[in-house]
Motif scaffolding. Structure first.
Motif, PDB file in Angstrom:
ATOM      1  N   GLY A  56      -1.956 -13.479 -11.528  1.00 36.47           N
ATOM      2  CA  GLY A  56      -0.108 -12.964  -9.949  1.00 36.47           C
ATOM      3  C   GLY A  56       0.996 -13.655 -10.454  1.00 36.47           C
ATOM      4  O   GLY A  56       0.637 -13.824  -9.446  1.00 36.47           O
ATOM      5  N   PRO A  57       2.419 -12.942 -10.695  1.00 34.07           N
ATOM      6  CA  PRO A  57       3.326 -13.610 -10.365  1.00 34.07           C
ATOM      7  C   PRO A  57       3.552 -13.213  -8.742  1.00 34.07           C
ATOM      8  O   PRO A  57       3.381 -12.759  -8.081  1.00 34.07           O
ATOM      9  CB  PRO A  57       4.300 -12.930 -11.674  1.00 34.07           C
ATOM     10  CG  PRO A  57       3.359 -12.202 -12.282  1.00 34.07           C
ATOM     11  CD  PRO A  57       2.372 -11.692 -11.425  1.00 34.07           C
ATOM     12  N   THR A  58       4.982 -14.826  -8.355  1.00 35.75           N
ATOM     13  CA  THR A  58       5.033 -14.755  -7.198  1.00 35.75           C
ATOM     14  C   THR A  58       6.154 -14.404  -7.424  1.00 35.75           C
ATOM     15  O   THR A  58       6.664 -13.426  -5.863  1.00 35.75           O
ATOM     16  CB  THR A  58       5.046 -16.184  -6.834  1.00 35.75           C
ATOM     17  OG1 THR A  58       3.951 -16.861  -7.180  1.00 35.75           O
ATOM     18  CG2 THR A  58       5.597 -16.750  -5.347  1.00 35.75           C
ATOM     19  N   GLU A  59       6.857 -13.844  -7.796  1.00 39.56           N
ATOM     20  CA  GLU A  59       8.205 -13.175  -8.395  1.00 39.56           C
ATOM     21  C   GLU A  59       8.368 -12.822  -9.702  1.00 39.56           C
ATOM     22  O   GLU A  59       7.672 -13.535 -10.766  1.00 39.56           O
ATOM     23  CB  GLU A  59       9.771 -13.778  -7.618  1.00 39.56           C
ATOM     24  CG  GLU A  59      10.297 -13.842  -6.694  1.00 39.56           C
ATOM     25  CD  GLU A  59      11.174 -14.738  -6.254  1.00 39.56           C
ATOM     26  OE1 GLU A  59      11.000 -15.461  -6.024  1.00 39.56           O
ATOM     27  OE2 GLU A  59      12.505 -14.602  -7.095  1.00 39.56           O
ATOM     28  N   GLY A  60       8.946 -11.787  -9.972  1.00 40.51           N
ATOM     29  CA  GLY A  60       9.884 -11.100 -11.123  1.00 40.51           C
ATOM     30  C   GLY A  60       9.194 -10.680 -12.292  1.00 40.51           C
ATOM     31  O   GLY A  60       8.549  -9.510 -11.475  1.00 40.51           O
TER      32      GLY A  60
END
Ligand code: ADP
Ligand code: MG
Length: 244
Positions: A56-60
């Motif tokens: 899972g991306p942290t941001e974006g």
């Protein structure tokens, strides 16, 4: 570019304090083949794993086929079915035959009936040149054959895009060519592909674009002739000089 099949926007990924991906923007058009190169630890695998949300991306944001995978309301299992992934380690089930390795995910995930799954399996084994190994067990195959089975297994799910993470890095040198030939065939058929690889000949001959990553950012993105043939950045030149 036609409608991007894969779009990654301002992507960040951290593991604890380790800020691995530091703002990745990348678009891959339908039928495009993009090779991702870069030093060990630069975040290539993490990027690939974020594209199908194994991480899972942290941001974006990540879009595949127009669907935002990072949307919290998305049906992630359905979205992921559009994406085939091939790893360095083939991850075949050792206790199942080649055909069973191909039919099991079709039956479990796609709910295909036995006969249809077997038909799709046979067709895809044929595509990778392994029809005669249908009833063999993985242990009796060479590494190159096992990797071609893994590719056939991914193809049997009918993916719209294929992600490859160093698919030939675990193989003896004499087995690499057959796997690359299958990947070249897929590219020729118009499959959208994102390929992390150190095979520069493949990148030069097959890729539409080469992306050089270092330190969690994309340093260069262009045609193979440009990025491999005439790199603009010192970091790219340094990396390439150590490969040759
Ligand atoms: P590459 O594929 O370019 O060699 P990776 O994406 O595998 O690079 O790794 C980049 C960095 O992310 C490394 O520092 C690695 O230790 C870290 N990393 C990757 N996966 C994990 C994970 N599951 N947990 C913690 N750290 C990770
Ligand atoms: Mg890696």
């Amino acid at each position: 570019m036609s409608r991007p099949e894969i779009r990654v926007s301002r992507l960040h990924k951290s593991f604890g304090d380790n800020h691995v991906l530091r703002g990745i923007d990348l678009e891959i058009g339908q039928g495009e083949v993009v090779c991702v190169i870069g030093p060990s630890g630069s975040g290539k695998s993490t990027l690939l794993r974020c594209v199908n949300l194994l991480e899972g991306p942290t941001e974006g944001q990540v879009f595949v086929g127009g669907i935002e995978l990072t949307d919290p309301d998305v049906d992630i299992d359905a979205a992921r079915r559009r994406i085939g992934m091939v790893f360095q380690q083939f991850n075949l089930f050792p206790h199942l035959t080649v055909t069973e390795n191909l039919t099991l995910p079709q039956r479990r995930v796609l709910r295909r009936g036995k006969a249809e799954a077997a038909k799709v399996a046979a067709r895809n084994l044929e595509r990778v040149g392994l029809a005669e190994k249908a009833d063999a067990y993985p242990a009796s195959l060479s590494g190159g054959q096992q990797q071609r089975v893994a590719i056939a297994r991914a193809l049997a799910m009918g993916p719209e895009v294929m992600l490859f993470d160093e698919p030939t890095s675990a193989l003896d040198p004499e087995l690499v060519g057959d796997v690359l030939a299958v990947m070249r065939m897929l590219a020729d058929e118009g499959m959208t592909m994102m390929v992390v690889t150190h095979e520069m000949t493949f990148a030069r001959e097959v890729a539409d674009r080469v992306v050089f990553m270092d330190g969690g950012v994309i340093v260069e993105d262009g045609t193979p002739e440009r990025v491999i043939g005439a790199p603009r950045h010192e970091r790219t030149r340094h990396f390439l000089s150590r490969l040759l």
